[in-house]
Design a protein around this motif. Structure first.
Motif, PDB file in Angstrom:
ATOM      1  N   VAL A  81       0.866  -1.167   0.000  1.00 29.43           N
ATOM      2  CA  VAL A  81       0.000   0.000   0.000  1.00 29.43           C
ATOM      3  C   VAL A  81       0.907   1.223   0.000  1.00 29.43           C
ATOM      4  O   VAL A  81       1.779   1.359   0.857  1.00 29.43           O
ATOM      5  N   VAL A  82       0.692   2.097  -0.979  1.00 34.49           N
ATOM      6  CA  VAL A  82       1.415   3.359  -1.055  1.00 34.49           C
ATOM      7  C   VAL A  82       0.481   4.435  -0.516  1.00 34.49           C
ATOM      8  O   VAL A  82      -0.630   4.602  -1.013  1.00 34.49           O
ATOM      9  N   ALA A  83       0.927   5.129   0.533  1.00 32.09           N
ATOM     10  CA  ALA A  83       0.157   6.225   1.127  1.00 32.09           C
ATOM     11  C   ALA A  83       0.811   7.530   0.703  1.00 32.09           C
ATOM     12  O   ALA A  83       2.025   7.682   0.821  1.00 32.09           O
ATOM     13  N   GLU A  84       0.004   8.453   0.189  1.00 31.56           N
ATOM     14  CA  GLU A  84       0.546   9.707  -0.325  1.00 31.56           C
ATOM     15  C   GLU A  84      -0.088  10.905   0.373  1.00 31.56           C
ATOM     16  O   GLU A  84      -1.290  10.940   0.623  1.00 31.56           O
ATOM     17  N   ALA A  85       0.758  11.892   0.656  1.00 31.63           N
ATOM     18  CA  ALA A  85       0.326  13.133   1.311  1.00 31.63           C
ATOM     19  C   ALA A  85       0.138  14.246   0.284  1.00 31.63           C
ATOM     20  O   ALA A  85       0.595  14.140  -0.860  1.00 31.63           O
TER      21      ALA A  85
END
Length: 152
Positions: A81-85
């Motif tokens: 899972v790639v979490a992006e801000a």
């Protein structure tokens, strides 16, 4: 017409071929918290004790069709899972880390901390990774979650 059930259906929904030969495409995970069980976690943010509320990351992934529980094995363990801000900052978690039966679990997509809605400097959503020694993977101003396979 062939009907797919059980694990085969779950893998097909997530983009796996039924033969388990790979990931078709990244899956964008909707960030809506509505309808999921709310949780609270206690954690340390740069040394300060905090209590945040929201929904478990694993529950958001399950609603999006990700493998969960006993289905997190074999090729499913190569999913991340790639979490992006909002500022482009990105972090990665393996599906095994997120699954409560394999990893630490307890990762939360929070909309409230310390009794109040998150302010603009860290919200409206924040990914909280409570078991980590540093808060580097607790993403402020979370804008996107993407489930994808690790590529060769």
């Amino acid at each position: 017409m062939m009907r797919t059930t059980g694990l085969g259906l779950l893998l097909a929904v997530c983009g796996f071929g039924l033969a388990g030969v790979g990931w078709a495409a990244p899956v964008s995970v909707p960030l809506g918290l509505e309808g999921l069980s709310r949780q609270r976690v206690e954690w340390r943010d740069h040394g300060a004790a905090r209590v945040c509320e929201g929904v478990l990351l694993g529950d958001l992934l399950a609603r999006a069709g990700a493998p969960v529980g006993e289905a997190v094995r074999g090729e499913a363990l190569s999913l991340v899972v790639v979490a992006e801000a909002a500022d482009g900052y990105r972090v990665v978690f393996s599906l095994g880390e997120i699954d409560a039966k394999l990893g630490a679990g307890g990762m939360l997509v929070a909309d409230r901390c310390d009794g109040a809605a998150l302010g603009a400097d860290e919200g409206p959503l924040r990914l909280v990774a409570p078991g980590e020694a540093r808060g580097a993977r607790s993403v402020r101003q979370l804008t996107a979650l993407t489930l994808r396979a690790v590529e060769d």
